[in-house]
Every structure is written in C-alpha cells, then in structure tokens.
Write a protein that holds these residues in place. Structure first.
Motif, PDB file in Angstrom:
ATOM      1  N   GLY A 213     116.356  12.624 -14.830  1.00  0.00           N
ATOM      2  CA  GLY A 213     115.913  11.668 -15.585  1.00  0.00           C
ATOM      3  C   GLY A 213     114.253  11.767 -15.969  1.00  0.00           C
ATOM      4  N   TYR A 214     113.660  12.960 -15.517  1.00  0.00           N
ATOM      5  CA  TYR A 214     112.206  13.262 -15.788  1.00  0.00           C
ATOM      6  C   TYR A 214     112.152  14.685 -16.494  1.00  0.00           C
ATOM      7  N   LYS A 215     110.978  14.914 -17.100  1.00  0.00           N
ATOM      8  CA  LYS A 215     110.576  16.132 -17.882  1.00  0.00           C
ATOM      9  C   LYS A 215     109.200  16.879 -17.615  1.00  0.00           C
ATOM     10  N   LEU A 216     109.416  18.217 -17.545  1.00  0.00           N
ATOM     11  CA  LEU A 216     108.119  18.833 -17.395  1.00  0.00           C
ATOM     12  C   LEU A 216     107.306  18.779 -18.663  1.00  0.00           C
ATOM     13  N   VAL A 217     106.072  18.548 -18.672  1.00  0.00           N
ATOM     14  CA  VAL A 217     105.240  18.578 -19.847  1.00  0.00           C
ATOM     15  C   VAL A 217     104.273  19.586 -19.930  1.00  0.00           C
ATOM     16  N   VAL A 218     103.656  19.669 -21.251  1.00  0.00           N
ATOM     17  CA  VAL A 218     102.863  20.821 -21.415  1.00  0.00           C
ATOM     18  C   VAL A 218     101.371  20.215 -21.664  1.00  0.00           C
TER      19      VAL A 218
END
Ligand code: SAM
Ligand code: FES
Length: 349
Positions: free
Chosen positions: A333-338
């Motif tokens: 439920g998480y995401k890598l961000v720029v």
C-alpha cells in the motif's frame, strides 16, 4: 508495556530504564501496539510515499580495518575497484531516468580521492542534476574537508556512530579509530549545515541491551535528520565470520522506537534487512521506515562491495531493482516517489 509505549508516543522520549523495559519485555502483542503507532506516525509525516536514494558504491578500497566489515583493509580476498567521475555520472544518468532525486556516494575511507576529486564529483553531479540532492558517506574526514564538500553543494552526510559505548566501540574497531573522533565528526557535520544521518548495526558482536538503550539516548540527544539501522550480518573473511546475524524482530522494534523518538526523521528500510528476511524491507516500512536505497552501482562491481555475506540485489540492473522495489512497496500500500525527500525542519519535535 502499553503505558511506556504511550509515553514514548506522546513525549517522544524515554529514560534509560524505560528503554530497557521495552527492549527486555517486548512481545508480539506489544509489537502490534507499538508498530501501529510508529506506522501511523510515519503516515502522518510522509503519507504512503517512500523516498528513494540511488546508492553509488564508488570505491571498496578502505584504509580502515573495522572488524565487522567485508571491505576492510585486512581482507586480502576482496577484489578492489574504484569508479571514475565519468562512471559515477553515468550511474546518476541512469538513476535520474529511473526517478531518483538523491544520489548517495558511498565508499570505504579511500584517500586516493583527494578533497579536490570529491569536490569535482559533487560539482559535476550538481551541474548536471540541479534538482537532485547529493549525500556523502565516505567516513571520517577533517572539519575543513567537510566544509569544502558542503560548499561544493553536498547536502547530506551519513556516518553511523556504530555504538555509543566506548568499550563496545573498541571491540568492533582497531585502536586507530575512536568513538570520540566519530562523534566529533558528527557534531562537525551538523555545525556545518549538513542534514546528518547516524545509526548503528543491530546485533553486532558484543552488543548488549544496555548498549542499545545508550544508542537510543545518543540518537535522541544528537537529533539527526536521518537514522540508519540494519542488522549486523557476518562476512566470511572477517574475524566475526562465525558470529550470528542480528535479528529481524529487534531491528523492526528499533525502527519503531526511533520513529516515535524522532517522528519526522528519515529512516531507511535497509538492504541488510532485506538480506536477512525476503520481505525485510516491506516489514521495515510497516514498522515506520520511510526511505529505501536501491543500488545504482554498475552491476560489474556490485558483488565486490561486499560488506556482509549474501547481500541481495547484486546481480540486477538498476532498472530491475527500481521495478522490484516499486512492486514490493505497492504490495503493502505504499509507493516510491520522485522527490529529493529532504528533511522538513518545520516538522522537528
Ligand atoms: N566508510 C564509510 C563509513 O564508515 O561510514 C561508509 C561505508 S561503511 C561500509 C557503511 C556502513 O556499513 C557502516 O556504517 C556499517 O554500519 C555498515 N556495515 C559494515 N559491515 C557490516 C556488516 N557486516 N553487517 C551489516 N552492516 C555493515
Ligand atoms: Fe572501511 Fe568498512 S572498514 S568501509
């Protein structure tokens, strides 16, 4: 136990006895209670965004002989390498394309690279990628050198204190290294203006629960922007080859505690955690970590930067690591961000 965890959650601090109490009596039920709070704290500060740092292991030469470390000078089996400025810049190019906005230059203490060389590398990265942060992790250097790196544009510096107990420090390091110099370096870095990361290995040989409580007290007092904690893992060519690795449970507990101690700090879920457990990095995030540090080093050198045995991600291309981690984060439920993922001073407790 709940009362002590509540106190940590509300006051962001505990005394030594209270830390010891948690460390000694922690179990699955109290874990659920603590991790719920540490996870919510991370979510409050960062949402479900996970910051990435592209790790460039640019040299495995080291003048030191830290007893736990696979690339220490005494390891005659280590196949040594150095990356040139152009090779480092090629890693940044790949990393930028993959969405990384922080590059971590890490290596042994290798004085083959003069201050001018390091400055040249920092300036070239900053010139090519002005929206990126540069983090250095190259060990103990003089106040003057640190100042010059900062002036050249380096933003952050990682230097784990390793242990805050003098006697324990001596059992992990040769006489040429001292805890007092390590700490002085940390204070210098902070005074110069770096965002500073410190930390320690969990389960390093001779480490006691008392040592860990002292580490927590030091971390709170020093109040770093970043805290790196991963399990100790033995390396076959060191004197600690037969020592047991640090435990997953204790590492997760410490991530949870540090998240509550320093709520807005940047805490990586480390590669070492992913090495002792196949879902270690996901578990680290769910315990309160908010950073991952995928490897950007050229595949040809990755196996040579062998700090400990069985290190993961040494065979994959950078893009594969990036995809793999994005999928792993998605699965929880998480995401890598720029994003550069800077420390937000306004959030400091
Ligand atoms: N030379 C720099 C320094 O000393 O800060 C950076 C490189 S050093 C290899 C980075 C970190 O790797 C150390 O601070 C240590 O905590 C960690 N490390 C070294 N050997 C390890 C091992 N056997 N298991 C887990 N972590 C290890
Ligand atoms: Fe220098 Fe490990 S002994 S990096």
């Amino acid at each position: 136990m709940k009362k002590t965890i509540d106190k940590l959650y509300e006051t962001h601090n505990l005394d030594k006895d209270e830390f010891l109490y948690i460390l000694k009596n922690f179990d699955t039920r109290s874990g659920e209670y603590l991790f719920e709070k540490s996870r919510q704290t991370a979510l409050k500060h960062f949402g479900n965004s996970i910051y990435t740092r592209g790790l460039i292991e640019f040299t495995n030469y080291c003048k030191n002989n830290c007893y736990y470390c696979g690339i220490s000078s005494s390891n005659l089996h280590a196949e040594r390498y150095r990356l040139s400025a152009d090779e480092i810049l090629a890693c940044c190019k790949t990393g930028y394309r993959l969405g990384y906005r922080t590059f971590v230059l890490q290596g042994g203490e290798d004085f083959f690279y003069s201050d001018d060389d390091i400055i040249d590398i920092i300036e070239k990265i900053k010139a090519g990628y002005s929206d990126c942060a540069v983090t250095l992790s190259i060990g103990e250097r003089s106040h003057e050198s640190y100042k010059r790196y900062f002036k050249a544009g380096a933003d952050r510096y990682l230097l784990r204190h390793e242990t805050s107990d003098e006697e324990h420090y001596k059992k992990l390091h040769p006489k040429s290294l001292s805890l007092s110099n390590r700490k002085q370096c940390l204070y210098n870095l902070k005074e110069i203006g770096f965002q500073v990361g410190t930390g320690f290995m969990i389960g390093s040989p001779y480490q006691t629960i008392e040592n860990i409580a002292e580490d927590l007290i030091f971390i709170k007092e020093f109040s770093p922007e970043m805290v790196g904690m991963g399990p100790f893992i033995p390396h076959r060519d060191t004197i600690f080859a037969d020592e047991p690795a640090g435990s997953l449970e204790l590492t997760l507990l410490l991530i949870g505690i540090v998240r509550l101690l320093l709520p807005s700090s940047l805490i990586p879920s480390t590669t070492a955690l992913g090495t002792i457990n196949s879902n270690g990095r996901e578990k680290g995030i769910l315990a309160g970590a908010n950073v991952v540090m995928p490897n950007l080093s050229p595949v040809s050198v990755r196996k040579k930067y062998s700090l400990y045995d069985n290190k993961i991600c040494t065979g994959e291309e950078a893009a594969e690591c990036s995809n793999c981690l994005q999928n792993r984060m998605k699965s929880i439920g998480y995401k890598l961000v720029v994003d550069r993922g800077d420390y937000k001073a306004s959030d400091r407790h």
